[in-house]
Design a protein around this motif. Sequence first.
Motif, PDB file in Angstrom:
ATOM      1  N   ALA A   8      -3.548  13.482  -2.350  1.00  0.00           N
ATOM      2  CA  ALA A   8      -4.251  12.423  -1.625  1.00  0.00           C
ATOM      3  C   ALA A   8      -5.533  12.938  -0.971  1.00  0.00           C
ATOM      4  CB  ALA A   8      -3.338  11.822  -0.564  1.00  0.00           C
ATOM      5  N   VAL A  53      -0.662   9.899  -3.304  1.00  0.00           N
ATOM      6  CA  VAL A  53      -2.045   9.597  -3.644  1.00  0.00           C
ATOM      7  C   VAL A  53      -2.717   8.823  -2.508  1.00  0.00           C
ATOM      8  CG1 VAL A  53      -1.703   9.647  -6.137  1.00  0.00           C
ATOM      9  CG2 VAL A  53      -1.269   7.523  -4.896  1.00  0.00           C
ATOM     10  N   ALA A  57      -6.949   6.718  -5.810  1.00  0.00           N
ATOM     11  CA  ALA A  57      -5.570   6.865  -6.303  1.00  0.00           C
ATOM     12  C   ALA A  57      -5.377   6.389  -7.745  1.00  0.00           C
ATOM     13  CB  ALA A  57      -4.628   6.085  -5.383  1.00  0.00           C
ATOM     14  N   VAL A  77       1.898   6.276  -1.414  1.00  0.00           N
ATOM     15  CA  VAL A  77       0.517   6.155  -0.939  1.00  0.00           C
ATOM     16  C   VAL A  77       0.401   6.653   0.496  1.00  0.00           C
ATOM     17  CG1 VAL A  77      -1.375   4.554  -0.469  1.00  0.00           C
ATOM     18  CG2 VAL A  77       0.095   4.202  -2.473  1.00  0.00           C
TER      19      VAL A  77
END
Length: 395
Positions: A8, A53, A57, A77
């Motif tokens: 990320a 991510v 992403a 996420v």
Amino acid sequence: MQTVILAAGEGTRMRPLTEAVPKPMLPVADRPLCAHTADAAVEAGASELIFVVGYEADAVREYFDDEYRGVPVSFAVQREQRGTADAVRAARDRLDGPFAVLNGDNIYDPESVANLFEAAPSIAAIEVETPENYGVLSTDGAGERVTGIVEKPDDPPSTLANAGAYAFPEAAIEWLDVGESERGEYEITDVVSKAIKAEAVTPVTLTRWLDVGRPWELLAANEWKVGELERRIDGEVRGGSELRGDVVIEAGATVEPGVVIEGPAIVRSGADVGPNAYVRGATLIGENCHVGHGVEIKSSVLMSGTNVPHLSYVGDSLLGQDVNFGAGTQVGNLRHDGEHVEQTVKGERVSTGRRKYGVVAGPGAKTGINTSLAPGLVLSANARTAPGESVTRDR
Ligand code: TTP
């Protein structure tokens, strides 16, 4: 073992190369950087890959989809980059047993990751010469158990650096709620500190490891992984060219007459090299690139859609996507005083540790004909140079 891959990050030190692509998706040989991380996990026997991510992403999602090399893939996420423990916390709901965590911008040798999984609970360590620049592990007298971890200490307790790979027990799912660190992040090293207190954590020394944070480390990653490729000629190679050693020409790539390629090198699908070009060193010519007549490319990475069509030299350089070098563009890659080339990273002048180092060109940069570029120069995304210009300052 379920394996969480941290992907990320924004990759600010890698700018401008990360302006169009997130760092984990930057090209290393025939696949993105974090696919090499995933390869190590798969080869070590990971049961599931969970990518965390955030920044850009979709690029990661599209590449891995729901399965990678037969191993199920899912995504979690992390909306804001609030630290590595926070990143793993984003994946918490998916964890249901012992789990591993790997940095998606690190390349590990697969055998060492297998050792890490086997020795769980464990943490990967690497011998370094300058431990003060790393997270440093202290161990018991026999070196069989980690007793502490300290970030960039003035007085390092050992030369064993934290290599950003961990195999945690199931209980660590509850240990992810750490407090904020001094730099305002939630850090996985604080989770490690809890693990050390609760259980015997084994240090597993890696034989090879690379943390890819800055542009020249992306060159090093390509040296490693392009260097591991085995000769494979699937594309069209016209008569009168010479491919020496471990050269990969992917299906859909073309090599025109008069080209010499000295491996290790890879020419990816849709790329067109020649006529009369010379490619050497650990070089990656990306998808749909064109390298034309009278061009020499040495130890460089050309990302997809980049053109160096005529009479140019590119050495030890990274060219982002859709870069165009005008005829006669020359890259300087060696200082007259022989000192290591420096580069500016986030406003700070840093030694690359390389005597031979060329330039970084951001996506969409274009040079005018007969441009000369000084060693260590960074051209930002969509930068332009005028014909005949000698560029010595970043722009
Ligand atoms: P870093 O290299 O510290 O961060 P970065 O990748 O964003 O790069 P830069 O410092 O140049 O901006 O991160 C180490 C790894 O952890 C990397 O794989 C990205 C990942 N990460 C996350 O997934 N979430 C986070 O909040 C942080 C801080 C890192």
